[in-house]
Design a protein around this motif. Structure first.
Motif, short mmCIF file in Angstrom:
data_model
loop_
_atom_site.label_atom_id
_atom_site.label_comp_id
_atom_site.label_asym_id
_atom_site.label_seq_id
_atom_site.Cartn_x
_atom_site.Cartn_y
_atom_site.Cartn_z
N LYS A 109 66.45 67.51 -22.44
CA LYS A 109 66.34 68.97 -22.42
C LYS A 109 67.66 69.64 -22.04
O LYS A 109 68.08 70.62 -22.68
N ASN A 110 68.36 69.11 -21.06
CA ASN A 110 69.60 69.72 -20.61
C ASN A 110 70.69 69.64 -21.68
O ASN A 110 71.46 70.59 -21.87
N LYS A 111 70.73 68.50 -22.38
CA LYS A 111 71.72 68.36 -23.47
C LYS A 111 71.45 69.36 -24.58
O LYS A 111 72.36 69.99 -25.12
N LEU A 112 70.17 69.52 -24.94
CA LEU A 112 69.82 70.44 -26.01
C LEU A 112 70.16 71.88 -25.60
O LEU A 112 70.72 72.64 -26.40
N GLU A 113 69.82 72.25 -24.38
CA GLU A 113 70.13 73.60 -23.91
C GLU A 113 71.63 73.86 -23.97
O GLU A 113 72.08 74.94 -24.40
#
Length: 240
Positions: A109-113
């Motif tokens: 999730k953090n990478k996508l954000e």
């Protein structure tokens, strides 16, 4: 539940762009999923989202009285767990159970954000996509809360007809065999209450049920009128 037929449901969602798909592919890893296991549980910390590469995954929620409500049955290229993006300390709102073994793409999730924050066009596309899924979720909950068990069954029959319906001369055949318990799970109702509602619809000559368990809707207008149907577009009003 006939997983082979679920794979052939009528697809109404618009495919994501090649650019967004390339981004998702570039930051994902592949993981195998086995039948009757869970990809994630409602209430667990949400650190990843997933794209189904192959297989079937059921998205469901537990109601306040402990009944399971099936909200979606997802297949190849569907994204699940996406409603947790851009929120602090998120938890999964729903549970994801594997109906048919396969593979999923796992995306942090953090990478996508971080990637989306550098590309406003892809961010806008992704937010539109998640907004559409939220509309589906909200309309299904609305049908249950505002119309009670009967309305939930009527709404589910309409949604099933949009996803698996075959239009015939005298009505619409839902080309999917579900037990009363499976249908009840889509409505957060008991098998007994669903059975009573179906018996009443048969007495009113609104539906018939063949020997294989497939439901034939003779008067879908009656179902729509009874729940005050707003004639939502099929991409919102479906079982997927």
């Amino acid at each position: 539940m006939q997983t082979s037929l679920l794979l052939n449901s009528r697809t109404t969602d618009k495919p994501i762009s090649k650019e967004l798909r390339a981004l998702l592919d570039s930051i994902s890893t592949v993981k195998s999923i086995e039948k009757d296991t869970f990809v994630f549980h409602e209430g667990a910390a949400a650190e990843e989202i997933y794209i189904i590469k192959q297989g079937l995954v059921q998205i469901s929620k537990l109601t306040a009285d402990g009944k399971e409500m099936i909200l979606r049955v997802c297949k190849n290229n569907d994204i699940i767990g996406e409603l947790t993006l851009f929120s602090d300390h998120p938890k999964y709102l729903l549970s994801a159970k594997v109906l048919e073994s396969g593979e999923i793409f796992v995306i942090n999730k953090n990478k996508l954000e971080k990637e989306l924050m550098t590309n406003s066009v892809l961010t806008f596309e992704f937010m539109k996509w998640t907004s559409n899924h939220m509309r589906k979720f909200q309309t299904k909950i609305r049908d249950l809360l505002l119309n009670g068990k009967k309305g939930a069954v009527y709404s589910t029959l309409i949604r099933l007809s949009n996803s698996y319906g075959i239009t015939q001369e005298n009505g619409i055949l839902i080309d999917l065999t579900l037990t009363n318990q499976e249908l009840a799970n889509f409505c957060a109702a008991t098998r007994e209450s669903v059975n009573r509602i179906l018996v009443q619809l048969r007495k009113l000559d609104i539906i018939t049920i063949d020997k294989t368990g497939r439901i034939f809707i003779k008067d879908i207008g009656y179902l729509r009128d009874e729940i005050g149907c707003e004639n939502c577009p099929i991409e919102v009003c479906n079982i997927n």
